[in-house]
Design a protein around this motif. Structure first.
Motif, short mmCIF file in Angstrom:
data_model
loop_
_atom_site.label_atom_id
_atom_site.label_comp_id
_atom_site.label_asym_id
_atom_site.label_seq_id
_atom_site.Cartn_x
_atom_site.Cartn_y
_atom_site.Cartn_z
N ALA A 132 1.31 12.11 4.46
CA ALA A 132 0.87 10.79 4.91
C ALA A 132 2.01 10.04 5.59
O ALA A 132 1.80 9.35 6.60
CB ALA A 132 0.31 9.99 3.74
N VAL A 133 3.21 10.18 5.06
CA VAL A 133 4.39 9.55 5.69
C VAL A 133 4.67 10.21 7.03
O VAL A 133 4.87 9.53 8.04
CB VAL A 133 5.62 9.65 4.76
N GLN B 34 15.29 13.32 -2.68
CA GLN B 34 13.95 12.80 -2.94
C GLN B 34 13.04 13.09 -1.76
O GLN B 34 13.48 13.11 -0.62
CB GLN B 34 13.97 11.29 -3.20
N GLU B 35 11.78 13.30 -2.05
CA GLU B 35 10.78 13.56 -1.01
C GLU B 35 10.47 12.26 -0.25
O GLU B 35 10.62 11.17 -0.80
CB GLU B 35 9.51 14.12 -1.64
N PRO B 36 10.03 12.38 1.01
CA PRO B 36 9.77 11.19 1.82
C PRO B 36 8.80 10.18 1.18
O PRO B 36 9.06 8.98 1.21
CB PRO B 36 9.19 11.76 3.11
N ASN C 196 7.77 4.92 -1.00
CA ASN C 196 7.15 4.10 -2.04
C ASN C 196 8.19 3.29 -2.80
O ASN C 196 7.95 2.13 -3.13
CB ASN C 196 6.31 4.97 -2.97
N GLY C 197 9.34 3.88 -3.06
CA GLY C 197 10.43 3.12 -3.69
C GLY C 197 10.89 1.98 -2.81
O GLY C 197 11.13 0.87 -3.29
N LEU C 198 11.02 2.25 -1.52
CA LEU C 198 11.40 1.20 -0.57
C LEU C 198 10.38 0.07 -0.58
O LEU C 198 10.75 -1.11 -0.64
CB LEU C 198 11.51 1.79 0.84
N ARG D 146 0.87 -1.18 0.00
CA ARG D 146 0.00 0.00 0.00
C ARG D 146 0.91 1.22 0.00
O ARG D 146 1.63 1.46 0.97
CB ARG D 146 -0.91 -0.02 1.22
N LEU D 147 0.88 1.97 -1.08
CA LEU D 147 1.77 3.11 -1.25
C LEU D 147 1.21 4.36 -0.59
O LEU D 147 0.01 4.44 -0.31
CB LEU D 147 2.03 3.35 -2.74
#
Length: 152
Positions: free
Chosen positions: A15-16, A102-104, A109-111, A8-9
């Motif tokens: 949101a992060v 990069q933004e959080p 999401n990449g992680l 779930r991205l």
């Protein structure tokens, strides 16, 4: 742990941040504390909270959060030391490969779409029997299948 579930991205940096700050403040709903939230909180702490050392502080934060929801941290439930420390290593490995700036939400999401973000990533290093043992839950144990990668 299942590797069949799609992650779930996160839709935004807010949101992060909500997850990271909610963990610290013990203000998240139980339903928000997912695998993805664990990783988002860890990454956010590393990137935005240099005053917090995840290897040292995340265990305390997670235990406290679990207890705030009425949960119990013991040898069969709640906080799991080896899984937490393994995923902290995974987050650090992932971040070591990324370009700065990069933004959080993009980082998280990449992680979540990387090998280190998979729910079953620790099982590449630990047998299921060892990973889900009481000693692994209560303390950090060394992998029995292969060593965790060095961060570099």
């Amino acid at each position: 742990m299942s590797d069949t579930d799609e992650p779930r991205l996160f839709e935004s940096d807010a949101a992060v941040r909500h997850i990271g700050e909610g963990l610290i403040a013990c203000s998240l709903d139980k339903s928000e504390w997912t695998h993805e939230a664990h990783l988002a909180a860890c990454l956010w702490l590393i990137v935005e909270r240099p005053d917090i050392v995840p290897e040292r502080d995340l265990p305390v934060l997670i235990r406290r959060f679990n207890e705030s929801l009425g949960g119990i941290n013991d040898e069969t439930q709640g906080y799991h030391e080896t899984i937490t420390q393994c995923f902290i290593r995974g987050v650090r490995l992932y971040l070591a490969r990324r370009e700065p700036g990069q933004e959080p939400s993009a980082l998280v999401n990449g992680l979540l779409c990387s090998p280190e973000g998979r729910r079953d990533w620790p099982l590449g290093f630990y047998s299921r029997e060892l990973l889900f043992s009481v000693p692994a839950r209560l303390g950090q144990v060394e992998p029995d299948l292969r060593q965790l990668p060095d961060i570099g």
